[in-house]
Scaffold this motif. Structure first.
Motif: not given
Length: 773
Positions: A513-538
């Motif tokens: 739901d785009p409302t969820y993505l636009a209202s929550n910070q969690e989906p955009w936080i970078m982590s090692n668990e989901d390394c879509w961003h490609g930065f090692e040792d996040m």
């Protein structure tokens, strides 16, 4: 005031029986006629709540909403249904503009049909037949005028009032309200283009009514105080010659010759110039990069005291007695150009022990305070987890992603827990860099940008976040549709999570739901668990992606960073988009950046997706270059006259693959070259003329006198005063690859600050200003 004429702020009348020939319809027409003819107001009609929402959604100039409850309620099958539709409309209007006055006009016996909860949104109730037409129209006008008066922030209102008084100007500027332009045809052309109001508002510091920008008095000072309140600062300053100058003011106010500065190597070049001016010794933070070449966050460990001390100990240029001193100033780019935002609370907590002043260069990020999405990830955050943080400075390019005029910026200061910034002392640096002839239209634009954010910033920023997310999801869906027909087919992607956790379950990004993505910070936080961003040792809870910064990824790069058999370099795509009227913010080798801001419209988004799809079709059929890039073929007929678009993409991609451009760039930026002199001393050599141009084939072992900044990625590959020797040969290799690229593939001259070119026929040879031996 002329510009406050009420006809410029139309009343929205929502009525389904305005034209009905009965007593109530006639009474309503009499009220509207009185508003138009006797009170100078304009009225626009919406026939139902749906039309009303459409008009409100697309018109920010509506000055008042007048709801004809009698006619509207009669169209529904029940009172509850009517009341529910009414409540939905009121909530929409309130979300659009919380200050917008709403008046309900009804029969007095119908008021009981309206639920009590709607009273939160309504400014007044009126009965059509209980008062005279003139009284009703006058009451509506009073509410309208009160609202319109509140729209104008104080400085802007004062400027408009002064310009509307048509005074005879006997002071600078020389055009004196625009009259000077009327003496010449060229001047008349400019006067006609901009209109008289611009020139009448272009005033001199001689006008006492508008206060002074240099001593922050009068309505100018009040506007700055209001900006501090809105942007969460203890002090805010308007700066009219760009954020580059904001950075100079900050540094000149705190840093002295011989002080140590801890600086993001990814910083804007104005901060490098600040080190030149202040004669500081730089120590650098090194940002991460991913396999695409996208610049990521500095590792959190870089901020630790032991890491800083290790860097200081290894630096042979800094005097030993200075290494025991506290770092005078740190400077960190937040967010990065690709939208990586830091949790500044972590940085404050670590750096408070090592650094006297924290500077966050947030030129592209002035909106962060106005949406919970960015909680804790901006310099002026209210979250204070550090027990004793030092003073914090923020640079804002208010003109970049808010609504100020170009070069209109803000400087914000949050006092330290113990050490406070003395305004009088700080203002000496401000005055050193400020003009005594400020542009009042620019001040007004900062005043208005503040007002916009203060009145409804959270909703405005939510809307651009939501629209950016819709664009992101649409791109995913288009790609999925293309690959559904042929799994080996291709389309452009966006640098973003592939899946998002919702209620503990992974959901495909496009299906959330785009409302969820636009209202929550969690989906955009970078982590090692989901390394879509490609930065090692996040590090956890350290950095996030700003959803309005849209990094498009072109085909051609494998997951491990190697180049695929086929690829489409981003510069070719962005050149195509430019030819279609779409200008990108930044282009890298296989990615390009666009910004979804307050000025982005659905039309712009639709056109972008259409043109990206058109590019795909042209690529797939290998359309002739003469059709896709006719000017390039005209300029270089031998190179491109018989070539197709796919051939051209393969030509450039194969060059990048042959030289290993992404690995070469990664290696070039991996280490900081040996510092032979301070940037300030290198600049002094330039001033004295103790420099000479050296071409790349002869530059090994030399010391460049100026910073060299290749785009992409737009950060210094070498600073003035650093040694280009065998240990830093990766830098030379990268520059030589760029030089060779220009000569093999014409029409794509590299954008490299600090590099000049010697031309020899069709060949270009790079040369850099170096210290004379």
């Amino acid at each position: 005031m002329k510009k406050l004429e009420l006809k410029n702020w139309p009343i929205l009348l929502v009525s389904s029986e305005f034209e009905v020939k009965d007593n109530e319809g006639e009474r309503l027409r009499e009220i509207v006629d009185a508003l138009r003819n006797d009170h100078g107001c304009d009225v626009v009609l919406a026939r139902d709540f749906g039309d009303g929402k459409e008009i409100l959604g697309n018109s920010a100039d509506i000055g008042l909403v007048l709801i004809d409850w009698s006619s509207l309620s009669a169209k529904f099958s029940s009172a509850n249904e009517a009341s529910d539709s009414y409540d939905i409309f009121l909530k929409f209007a309130n979300a659009k503009n919380k200050r917008l006055p709403i008046i309900v006009i009804a029969d007095r016996y119908e008021i009981g049909d309206i639920k009590a909860k709607s009273l939160n949104y309504v400014n007044a109730y009126m009965w059509k037949t209980m008062d005279t037409v003139d009284f009703l129209a006058g009451t509506i006008k009073t509410h309208l005028r009160s609202y319109v008066e509140s729209v104008y922030p104080k400085f802007f209102k004062t400027l408009v009032k002064y310009a509307d008084e048509y005074k005879y100007a006997w002071h600078t500027p020389g055009h004196m309200g625009g009259d000077g332009f009327l003496r010449s045809p060229a001047g008349v052309a400019m006067h006609k283009f901009f209109g008289e109001a611009v020139f009448r508002a272009d005033l001199s510091i001689s006008v006492p009514e508008l206060g002074s920008l240099l001593d922050h008095s009068g309505v100018t000072g009040e506007a700055e105080k209001q900006a501090a309140k809105v942007f969460g600062a203890d002090m805010s300053y308007f700066v009219l010659n760009g954020t580059s100058n904001v950075n100079q003011i900050i540094w000149r106010s705190q840093v002295s010759p011989g002080d140590i500065a801890f600086v993001d190597r990814n910083c804007h070049k104005s901060l490098n110039y600040a080190m030149v001016i202040t004669e500081a010794y730089p120590v650098y933070m090194l940002p991460r990069r991913n396999k695409l070449g996208i610049i990521g966050p500095v590792k959190l460990s870089e901020f630790e005291g032991k890491t800083i001390q290790k860097k200081l100990k290894a630096n042979k240029l800094i005097p030993e007695e200075s290494k025991s001193k506290k770092v005078k100033m740190s400077a960190l780019t937040n967010s990065t150009y690709d939208g990586v935002c830091y949790d500044v609370r972590n940085i404050k907590e670590i750096l408070q022990h090592s650094v006297e002043n924290l500077h966050f260069d947030e030129a592209w990020y002035a909106y962060a305070r106005f949406n919970p999405m960015y909680k804790g990830h901006f310099g002026m955050t209210d979250d204070d987890n550090a027990k004793n943080h030092p003073p914090i400075f923020c640079s804002h390019s208010t003109h970049k992603l808010l609504t100020a005029f170009s070069q209109a910026s803000m400087l914000h200061i949050k006092n330290g827990t113990e050490r406070k910034i003395n305004h009088d002392l700080f203002n000496e640096s401000y005055m050193m860099h400020g003009s005594t002839s400020p542009q009042y239209n620019m001040i007004a634009s900062l005043d208005v940008a503040t007002k916009m954010m203060g009145d409804g910033g959270e909703d405005l920023i939510y809307q651009i976040i939501f629209e950016a997310i819709q664009l992101r999801q649409t791109m995913v869906k288009v790609e999925e549709e293309i690959r559904h027909k042929n799994e080996d087919d291709w389309f452009f992607e966006l640098w973003q999570p592939k899946t998002v956790k919702v209620d503990g379950k992974k959901v495909d990004f496009a299906d959330v739901d785009p409302t969820y993505l636009a209202s929550n910070q969690e989906p955009w936080i970078m982590s090692n668990e989901d390394c879509w961003h490609g930065f090692e040792d996040m590090e956890e809870n350290y950095a996030m992606l700003d959803p309005i910064k849209l990094t498009f990824v072109c085909p051609g790069v494998n997951a491990d960073g190697s180049l695929a058999e086929k690829g489409i370099p981003a510069s070719i795509v962005t050149n195509y988009l430019i030819s279609k009227g779409i200008t990108c913010e930044k282009s890298d080798y296989y990615s390009f950046l666009l910004l979804n801001s307050l000025g982005t419209t659905k039309g712009k988004q639709g056109t972008l997706i259409t043109e990206l799809y058109n590019f795909k079709k042209l690529y797939d059929c290998n359309a002739p270059m003469s059709e896709v890039f006719p000017q390039m073929v005209e300029n270089f007929p031998e190179a491109y006259g018989n070539m197709g678009l796919q051939d051209h993409c393969s030509q450039m991609h194969n060059y990048f693959k042959k030289v290993g451009i992404l690995n070469m760039m990664q290696n070039a930026f991996q280490d900081i070259p040996t510092q032979m002199m301070k940037p300030a001393d290198a600049y002094r050599a330039v001033v004295r003329g103790d420099v000479e141009y050296v071409e790349l084939e002869n530059i090994l072992g030399r010391v460049p006198a100026v910073m060299v900044v290749p785009y992409p990625p737009g950060i210094p590959i070498i600073m003035g005063g650093e040694l280009l020797n065998k240990e830093s040969k990766a830098i030379l290799d990268y520059l030589q690859a760029r030089e060779k690229f220009e000569n093999e593939i014409p029409g794509y001259e590299s954008d490299i600050h600090g590099v000049e070119r010697r031309r020899d026929g069709d060949k270009a040879y790079f040369k850099i200003l170096c210290i004379k031996e």
